[in-house]
Design a protein around this motif. Structure first.
Motif, short mmCIF file in Angstrom:
data_model
loop_
_atom_site.label_atom_id
_atom_site.label_comp_id
_atom_site.label_asym_id
_atom_site.label_seq_id
_atom_site.Cartn_x
_atom_site.Cartn_y
_atom_site.Cartn_z
N THR A 1 0.85 -1.20 0.00
CA THR A 1 0.00 0.00 0.00
C THR A 1 0.88 1.25 0.00
O THR A 1 2.10 1.17 0.15
CB THR A 1 -0.96 -0.01 1.21
N ASP B 1 1.66 3.39 2.01
CA ASP B 1 2.54 3.68 3.14
C ASP B 1 3.77 2.78 3.13
O ASP B 1 4.56 2.77 4.07
CB ASP B 1 1.77 3.52 4.47
N ALA C 1 -12.30 7.70 0.10
CA ALA C 1 -11.93 7.22 1.43
C ALA C 1 -10.87 6.13 1.34
O ALA C 1 -9.92 6.11 2.14
CB ALA C 1 -13.18 6.70 2.15
N LEU C 2 -11.02 5.24 0.37
CA LEU C 2 -10.02 4.18 0.19
C LEU C 2 -8.67 4.79 -0.18
O LEU C 2 -7.61 4.39 0.31
CB LEU C 2 -10.45 3.22 -0.92
N ALA D 1 -7.61 7.82 0.49
CA ALA D 1 -7.02 8.52 1.64
C ALA D 1 -6.37 7.53 2.61
O ALA D 1 -5.32 7.81 3.19
CB ALA D 1 -8.09 9.33 2.37
N ALA D 2 -6.99 6.35 2.75
CA ALA D 2 -6.46 5.37 3.70
C ALA D 2 -5.27 4.60 3.12
O ALA D 2 -4.27 4.40 3.80
CB ALA D 2 -7.57 4.40 4.11
N CYS D 3 -5.39 4.18 1.88
CA CYS D 3 -4.37 3.29 1.30
C CYS D 3 -3.22 4.05 0.66
O CYS D 3 -2.14 3.51 0.48
CB CYS D 3 -4.99 2.38 0.24
N ALA E 1 -11.94 13.54 0.80
CA ALA E 1 -12.22 12.66 1.95
C ALA E 1 -12.14 13.52 3.19
O ALA E 1 -11.21 14.30 3.36
CB ALA E 1 -11.20 11.54 2.00
N GLU E 2 -13.16 13.37 4.06
CA GLU E 2 -13.26 14.35 5.14
C GLU E 2 -12.42 14.01 6.36
O GLU E 2 -11.83 14.86 6.97
CB GLU E 2 -14.72 14.50 5.53
N GLY E 3 -12.42 12.74 6.73
CA GLY E 3 -11.71 12.39 7.96
C GLY E 3 -10.29 11.97 7.66
O GLY E 3 -9.51 12.72 7.11
N GLY E 4 -10.00 10.73 7.95
CA GLY E 4 -8.65 10.24 7.74
C GLY E 4 -7.75 10.68 8.86
O GLY E 4 -8.15 11.40 9.76
N ARG E 5 -6.53 10.17 8.83
CA ARG E 5 -5.60 10.57 9.88
C ARG E 5 -4.32 11.03 9.27
O ARG E 5 -3.97 10.62 8.21
CB ARG E 5 -5.31 9.37 10.80
N ALA F 1 -13.17 6.45 8.88
CA ALA F 1 -12.99 7.82 9.36
C ALA F 1 -13.08 8.79 8.20
O ALA F 1 -13.71 9.84 8.29
CB ALA F 1 -11.65 7.95 10.06
N ALA F 2 -12.47 8.41 7.07
CA ALA F 2 -12.53 9.29 5.90
C ALA F 2 -13.96 9.43 5.40
O ALA F 2 -14.34 10.46 4.85
CB ALA F 2 -11.64 8.76 4.79
N GLY G 1 -16.03 11.66 8.37
CA GLY G 1 -15.61 13.02 8.64
C GLY G 1 -15.68 13.38 10.10
O GLY G 1 -14.72 13.30 10.84
#
Ligand SMILES: Cc1cc2nc3c(=O)[nH]c(=O)nc-3n(C[C@H](O)[C@H](O)[C@H](O)COP(=O)(O)OP(=O)(O)OC[C@H]3O[C@@H](n4cnc5c(N)ncnc54)[C@H](O)[C@@H]3O)c2cc1C
Lengths: 516, 352
Positions: free
Chosen positions: A182, A184, A487-488, A490-492, A512-516, B342-343, B346
């Motif tokens: 991925t 990262d 979302a995928l 942002a995560a991957c 994508a709104e959240g993520g870290r 989470a993405a 939000g």
């Protein structure tokens, strides 16, 4: 962050793979593209694809992971590259990016006969893979026409379909487990995953979420027997009915492939490139015929009147050639062949015997990897495969033909047959006043064909993927599902370096709104 | 007396509240995106609030009851596709299909009473059938509501437009959106049905015989391997137009294995206790499913009540009648899934 210099990237890559990298112009040119026909038109217009900064040939998942970590840190885009046989621009280079060619990940790691699975690295080329399995009495059952020039990783990444998909399924039906790197830079295995079912997420992701480094795939015993047959159907509708009834009876023929009127004429034509018109047309479509200046002019002149050509095609007798291959144990191959015969005779089809099936089998990989000769004649050719449910097949066929018939000559065959429906594989050819005009026409044809497909609620691709050629219609096809992709992604791929711009245009990916 | 009273919520519309949370019951899928936006921490439910287990809804601010989204929207017999809203239960759907001479294939009795959305969100439910496939094989399209709108999905037997987005909410416990409606593959009801039971000395022998059946291209509509006394029995149901030929072939094949055939009626009676038939209630056979590798005998060793419905060369889904430890999910992947969720939400709210 400052843009990394090519030298910094080169040094970083060299520290990972040593000499297994190149920044030479020939390598960068060779890896700038896949087999998307549009690229050829771009070249003719004088607008060749951007070349990558470098090409790398890793030999292990660890090297792939290190490359990804390096590129993520420096925000350098990565285009994963199998064999470059993709026809949608999925492996086309990205400005400022590198190409990671995975073909040197080419080991079979495990053949497990008890479980009937094989773990194979992503760069294994299809035909060699199948030959290796054959030596063990096994088959994957995946035979794309491009088997000689495509890789296992490319199949999984683009959700490929082989010619025997009616029996063995598409590649997504064969995947048990994937090893992916991925964004990262971590090596992960989907079989041990939690939270989401990751196999259907990475399968078809076209390098945008991770680099597939190995796949565990279901395999089967080599079939003990095969039966071949051809049928002259009284109409396309009758042939579709036979295909539908066969699949809905729970039978699993290896191949059911039916050609529309023009395609039937070309497939059935005995005259070769030196002889009749049909043979020449056939050879030209396949890119194999000898094309002298005179014939080039004749071809161009004919294709300049697509409306007239299609009008003539519409008046061909509505007969269709259906080719079938059944296989398995002796009993199953015979059983399935006999059941198809029952359905075919019931619609008034004519049994043509074994020859059409055998002829198809003998020439199943005769597609050309060279650019079609039509380009040299000042014309273009491309294919377009879509899929839908049985009740939508004929309306979709007519809608796409209608949509493009003012621009190009179009024909089709129906294959990849399932209980719920099948795919339609269109081939179209056209010309223009000059390369720029041809490119505009080519773009219009794709736009019109995709519009017509979306309007009928059908799938805009059955097995070639989306890459760059279909991404314009991904939002219309998936609606809010683009948020899942965001979302995928942002995560991957938090750094956004994995094959950017493919599948979805950047502007079509919601933030994508959240993520870290 | 119910603590729930009807009231009007400024953004959710009218619903019921117990003072701590709201219960709303939308009538149309396209009302859902708006509801999700206004709902805060939401949880889908399937019925009125007084009937719902408190633990399930403990931290929800809004309960979205999708039991009214239960319409069978269309049936296309030619394509073998049904379009159904996800609040519909499996047996309600099978009943509707049955009236039109269609079927989903065998429906396990433990799915009785359960809505489609619930079972899909919990993970691909085992409806193993060598002939008809499992539920995800037959999932031709799935739509879900997200706060911004509804997802879209071409109805097609196969496609190649990126990842299989329609599979994302399957097993995601509604954290990737609320499943609103699905297109499922359906089949014509076959004219004939036959049964077989063969008993073997152990799991390895039974597995080998079952896989030989598959390898020969014979596809039972349903089968079950289980321990019976000191033996392992293989029960099979066949649907089809050419049962005599299938049976002949099957019997010849099984004769090559060291098994003991029982009268077919025994298998038929057993199938009736496991598969839904009109009027049948639920069973609570299997609280736990877990996935075993090819060493089936090792996987079921020491477990007293176990049934295997889904058997393939590479592994099996094992139904165990008592709680058994499932292998823990890989931490790294769970973390990645959390990042996806989470993405998606939000603000950290959304369905769970
Ligand atoms: C003549 C011809 C006939 C064809 N016939 C068929 C057919 O019958 N069936 C069919 O399905 N397709 C067919 N195709 C299309 C093509 O062969 C398939 O799309 C194939 O799956 C691509 O494999 P590849 O290894 O060449 O991948 P590439 O073209 O190199 O890449 C395809 C996409 O996958 C990505 N990718 C490649 N490898 C990886 C990896 N390891 N990890 C992550 N991403 C990766 C690339 O970035 C790109 O987006 C045909 C093409 C040609 C030219």
């Amino acid at each position: 962050m400052a843009t990394p210099t090519p030298t910094a990237i080169r040094d970083g890559l060299r520290s990972i793979v040593g000499d297994r990298m190149s920044t030479t112009p020939p390598d960068r040119t060779a890896y700038a593209r896949d087999l998307w026909p549009r690229t050829q038109l771009d070249r003719l217009v004088g607008d060749p694809p951007e070349r990558p900064l470098a090409v790398v040939w890793p030999t292990s998942p660890e090297e792939v992971a290190a490359i990804v970590r390096l590129c993520a840190a420096q925000r350098v885009p990565i285009v994963p590259f199998g064999a470059g046989s993709g026809v949608c621009g999925g492996a086309r280079a990205v400005p400022g990016g590198i190409v990671v060619d995975l073909k040197r990940l080419k080991r079979i790691r495990r053949i497990d006969r008890a479980a009937m699975v094989v773990e194979v690295e992503a760069g294994f080329v299809g035909e060699r893979f199948e030959r290796t399995l054959e030596r063990h009495g096994l088959t994957l059952g995946h035979f794309p026409s491009s088997i000689l020039c495509s890789t296992v990783g490319g199949w999984v990444a683009a959700r490929s379909a082989g010619q025997c998909s009616s029996r063995y399924g598409k590649i997504e039906d064969m995947v048990v487990d994937l090893e992916v790197v991925t964004g990262d830079g971590r090596i992960r295995r989907t079989a041990r995953a939690g939270g989401l079912d990751w196999n259907p997420i990475f399968t078809g992701s076209e390098g945008t979420l991770g680099l597939i480094t190995a796949a565990t795939l279901r395999v089967h015993a080599q079939p003990a027997a095969r039966a071949f047959r051809g049928w002259r159907m009284p109409s396309v509708a009758a042939g579709l009915e036979v295909m539908r009834r066969t699949m809905q009876a729970g039978l699993r023929p290896a191949v059911m492939r039916m050609y529309d009127s023009l395609d039937t004429l070309l497939v059935g034509s005995k005259d070769d490139a030196k002889g009749g018109q049909l043979g020449r047309l056939k050879a030209i479509f396949a890119g194999t015929g000898q094309v002298d200046a005179l014939k080039q002019r004749a071809t161009r002149a004919a294709l300049a009147s697509p409306r007239l050509l299609n009008f003539a095609v519409d008046r061909l007798p509505d007969t269709a050639l259906l080719v079938t291959v059944t296989e398995g144990s002796e009993a199953e191959a015979r059983r399935t062949d006999e059941a198809i015969a029952d359905y075919a005779l019931a619609v008034g089809a004519l049994d043509l015997g074994e020859q059409p099936g055998r002829a198809w089998m003998a020439h199943r990989y005769d597609v050309s990897y060279k650019q079609s000769k039509l380009y040299r004649a000042g014309a273009f050719v491309d294919t377009f495969e879509v899929a839908t449910t049985w009740d939508g097949i004929q309306p979709l066929y007519h809608a796409v033909r209608r949509a493009v018939s003012a621009e190009v000559l179009v024909m089709a065959h129906f294959s990849h047959v399932y209980p719920g429906g099948c795919s339609i594989y269109f081939t179209f050819a056209g010309t223009g006043r000059d390369p720029a005009d041809m490119r505009r026409r080519y773009a219009r044809v794709w736009q019109q064909a995709l519009d017509a497909t979306v309007a009928r609620g059908a799938a805009i691709a059955h097995h070639h993927g989306a890459g760059l050629s279909r991404r314009s219609h991904m939002p219309a096809t998936h609606g809010e599902a683009a948020r899942w992709f965001a979302a995928l992604k942002a995560a991957c791929d938090p750094a956004g370096i994995l094959n950017p711009g493919k599948l979805f245009a950047p502007d079509d990916i919601p933030r994508a709104e959240g993520g870290r | 007396m119910s603590a729930w009273r009807f009231e009007r919520h400024p953004r959710l519309g009218s619903g019921r509240t117990d003072g701590r949370r709201w219960w709303v019951r939308p009538g149309r899928p396209d009302a859902l995106p708006g509801l999700l936006t206004a709902a805060g921490r939401w949880r889908p439910v399937y019925g009125p609030p007084d009937e719902i287990d408190g633990a399930v809804i403990a931290d929800a601010e809004t309960l979205i009851d999708i039991s009214a989204l239960d319409a069978v929207r269309s049936v296309a017999p030619e394509s073998g596709v049904v379009h159904v809203e996800a609040g519909c239960t499996w047996e309600a759907l099978e009943t509707t299909l049955g009236r039109r001479g269609l079927t989903l294939g065998p429906v396990p009795r433990w799915l009785v009473g359960r809505p489609i959305a619930e079972t899909l969100a919990a993970g691909p439910p085992a409806r193993p059938s060598p002939r008809y496939g499992d539920v995800t094989d037959g999932l031709l399209a799935l739509r879900a509501a997200l706060p911004g709108g509804l997802t879209n999905c071409a109805v097609s037997p196969r496609r190649a437009t990126g990842p299989d987005f329609g599979r994302i909410p399957v097993g995601a416990d509604h954290r990737a959106g609320l499943i609103t409606d699905v297109h499922l593959r359906v089949w014509p009801v076959e004219p004939g049905r036959a049964w077989r039971r063969v008993r073997f000395a152990g799991w390895a022998e039974a597995r080998a015989a079952a896989l030989a059946v598959l390898a020969d291209g014979i596809r039972p509509a349903w089968w079950c391997l289980r321990r019976a006394l000191r033996q392992v029995s293989l029960d099979m149901q066949f649907d089809g137009p050419r049962l005599d030929r299938q049976a002949e072939r099957l019997d010849a094949l099984l004769a090559g294995f060291d098994g003991q055939a029982d009268p077919p009626e025994a298998a038929e009676r057993f199938a009736d206790t496991r598969l839904w038939r009109p009027g049948a209630g639920p069973t609570v056979l299997s609280a736990v499913q877990h996935v075993a590798g090819p060493d089936l005998a090792g996987a079921v060793e020491g477990i007293p009540r176990v049934e295997v419905w889904d058997l393939r060369p590479e592994g099996a889904t094992v139904h165990v009648a008592r709680e058994a430890a499932a292998p823990p999910p890989d931490g790294a992947w769970a973390d990645l899934a959390e990042r996806v969720f989470a993405a998606l939400d939000g603000a950290g709210e959304g369905g769970r």
